[in-house]
Design a protein around this motif. Sequence first.
Motif, PDB file in Angstrom:
ATOM      1  N   ASP A  16      -6.132   2.567  -3.701  1.00 38.99           N
ATOM      2  CA  ASP A  16      -5.160   3.528  -4.222  1.00 38.99           C
ATOM      3  C   ASP A  16      -3.903   3.635  -3.358  1.00 38.99           C
ATOM      4  O   ASP A  16      -2.993   4.397  -3.690  1.00 38.99           O
ATOM      5  CB  ASP A  16      -5.817   4.913  -4.333  1.00 38.99           C
ATOM      6  CG  ASP A  16      -6.963   4.916  -5.335  1.00 38.99           C
ATOM      7  OD1 ASP A  16      -6.848   4.195  -6.353  1.00 38.99           O
ATOM      8  OD2 ASP A  16      -7.960   5.608  -5.091  1.00 38.99           O
ATOM      9  N   GLY A  17      -3.864   2.891  -2.245  1.00 37.58           N
ATOM     10  CA  GLY A  17      -2.688   2.924  -1.385  1.00 37.58           C
ATOM     11  C   GLY A  17      -2.663   4.166  -0.509  1.00 37.58           C
ATOM     12  O   GLY A  17      -3.659   4.885  -0.364  1.00 37.58           O
ATOM     13  N   THR A  18      -1.510   4.427   0.083  1.00 41.62           N
ATOM     14  CA  THR A  18      -1.368   5.582   0.967  1.00 41.62           C
ATOM     15  C   THR A  18      -0.157   6.422   0.568  1.00 41.62           C
ATOM     16  O   THR A  18       0.901   5.891   0.222  1.00 41.62           O
ATOM     17  CB  THR A  18      -1.220   5.134   2.438  1.00 41.62           C
ATOM     18  OG1 THR A  18      -1.006   6.277   3.265  1.00 41.62           O
ATOM     19  CG2 THR A  18      -0.053   4.173   2.621  1.00 41.62           C
ATOM     20  N   ASP A  19      -0.336   7.737   0.622  1.00 40.33           N
ATOM     21  CA  ASP A  19       0.764   8.667   0.370  1.00 40.33           C
ATOM     22  C   ASP A  19       1.368   9.177   1.670  1.00 40.33           C
ATOM     23  O   ASP A  19       2.290  10.012   1.650  1.00 40.33           O
ATOM     24  CB  ASP A  19       0.265   9.858  -0.457  1.00 40.33           C
ATOM     25  CG  ASP A  19      -0.153   9.434  -1.854  1.00 40.33           C
ATOM     26  OD1 ASP A  19       0.597   8.673  -2.490  1.00 40.33           O
ATOM     27  OD2 ASP A  19      -1.242   9.862  -2.306  1.00 40.33           O
ATOM     28  N   ASN A  50       9.139   2.918   9.643  1.00 39.12           N
ATOM     29  CA  ASN A  50       9.218   2.853   8.190  1.00 39.12           C
ATOM     30  C   ASN A  50       7.871   2.839   7.485  1.00 39.12           C
ATOM     31  O   ASN A  50       7.771   3.281   6.339  1.00 39.12           O
ATOM     32  CB  ASN A  50      10.016   1.601   7.797  1.00 39.12           C
ATOM     33  CG  ASN A  50      10.407   1.571   6.327  1.00 39.12           C
ATOM     34  OD1 ASN A  50      10.938   2.552   5.805  1.00 39.12           O
ATOM     35  ND2 ASN A  50      10.141   0.453   5.675  1.00 39.12           N
ATOM     36  N   VAL A  51       6.819   2.349   8.143  1.00 42.96           N
ATOM     37  CA  VAL A  51       5.534   2.103   7.471  1.00 42.96           C
ATOM     38  C   VAL A  51       4.485   3.089   7.979  1.00 42.96           C
ATOM     39  O   VAL A  51       4.322   3.257   9.202  1.00 42.96           O
ATOM     40  CB  VAL A  51       5.066   0.657   7.717  1.00 42.96           C
ATOM     41  CG1 VAL A  51       3.710   0.416   7.047  1.00 42.96           C
ATOM     42  CG2 VAL A  51       6.101  -0.336   7.190  1.00 42.96           C
ATOM     43  N   ALA A 100       0.805  -1.223   0.000  1.00 44.31           N
ATOM     44  CA  ALA A 100       0.000   0.000   0.000  1.00 44.31           C
ATOM     45  C   ALA A 100       0.839   1.274   0.000  1.00 44.31           C
ATOM     46  O   ALA A 100       0.283   2.367  -0.122  1.00 44.31           O
ATOM     47  CB  ALA A 100      -0.918   0.004   1.229  1.00 44.31           C
ATOM     48  N   ILE A 101       2.151   1.160   0.137  1.00 44.28           N
ATOM     49  CA  ILE A 101       3.005   2.346   0.238  1.00 44.28           C
ATOM     50  C   ILE A 101       3.294   2.888  -1.171  1.00 44.28           C
ATOM     51  O   ILE A 101       4.065   2.300  -1.934  1.00 44.28           O
ATOM     52  CB  ILE A 101       4.325   2.011   0.965  1.00 44.28           C
ATOM     53  CG1 ILE A 101       4.033   1.507   2.384  1.00 44.28           C
ATOM     54  CG2 ILE A 101       5.229   3.241   1.019  1.00 44.28           C
ATOM     55  CD1 ILE A 101       5.265   1.058   3.150  1.00 44.28           C
TER      56      ILE A 101
END
Length: 452
Positions: free
Chosen positions: A342-345, A331-332, A269-270
């Motif tokens: 759409d994942g994460t920004d 890190n996450v 998701a990153i």
Amino acid sequence: MTPERKKLMNILILGCAFMLMFTAFQTCGNVAQTVISSLNSTDFHGSGYTSLAIIYGVFSASNLIAPSVVAIVGTQLSMFFSGLIYSAYIAMFIQPFTWSFYTLSVIIGIAAAVLWTAQGACLTNNSDEETIGRNSGIFWALLQFSMLFGNLYIYIAWKGEIVISERDRRTVFIALTVISLVGSVLFFLIRTPSASRLQPQEDDGGSDSGVSAEGNMSSQSNSSRALNAFVKSIKLSVTKEMLLLSVSMAYTGLELTFYSGVYGTCIGAINEFGSEAKSLIGLSGISVGLGEVLGGGIFGLLSKNGRFGRNPVFLLGLVVHFLAFYLIFLNVPGDAPISSRDGTDSRAFVDPSQFLALFSSFLLGLGDSCFNTQLLSILGTLYAEDSAPAFAIFKFVQSISAAVAFFYSNYLLLQWQLLILVVFGFFGTISFFFAEWGAANSRHQEIRYGSI
């Protein structure tokens, strides 16, 4: 072929069959939420976390009936039919529907309990006092290789993909279904061994064909064994040692959920990882597998040697996991487990690092091997006469906690999930220490009174 070689060949076949089946299933579980995130814009509406919560919840309850099923059907057919259900669950992702997704999640929970109960019976029936340690090690090593191959395939197949297309999804899950089916068919190559000295009264391993003239007596005997195992499980579950170990068992279920389902989803998701994000899920699984195989080999030998005791290895597992959790926290992004398709920004405390992500995966696998090898060892020592009920309790507690963890993974941010793991890991280690000290005192008393 000598009887001993025949038994060893059965163990190798058993390990290879499980390696193929769980190459498919663990890869499926690792990518399920990511795949479903790409599906939820269609008519399909489901959650990979919820599915796995259902699987582990049903799995836990089904441990109560699994011994009866295996006693009636036999170990070989039990493993084969359970394998077919695993294959059906994986094949469902080729053309998924919400109803079939959750229905098969329930059925595979039942199949999992039957499969692992039959596996334990097969391993025992093909071992004696001298070979049980070796055979358990062979099976463990082959099983853990399942973490490598399927995830390597995912890494290669999804390299550069941002969203998992229908064509990519079908290609992957057709391949995984075939792999799982091959593993199921391998169970038919297992041959019935001569009676094991560990269980001379049992005769439920192998092909188990037909009904003899003493079918009613055999059925009664099977029912009695199933009832006795259930009663022993209830009695063992409330003993001081088992209550202490249950906290450690619960932690293994929570961290199993995290490394097998949640963490891979977080990496995928990153958005900072760009086109590499989805393929990194596969590399993460490979890294976990490498940690498992390395730790299983090293700490399995240490457990067999017994020179240093179990507590130092268990404590090492806690330290390794705490380091992994700290690196993951840095890190996450916190919203990675519950992000949309759409994942994460978002960013955590450092710029997302692929190296830290994969190194954390390796540490998760290494720590998990510390906990499992020592729990298997202490259960085999404390409950040598009642190993089946003891290991049934282990699976029951582990799967209950895994089901709970998969459920809350739908809603909790990463930092809260890590906090739960830290708390249970700490108290699980303390409780294991007390159980190990109790076991050591019992051994010393036996030696003392035995020498008088």
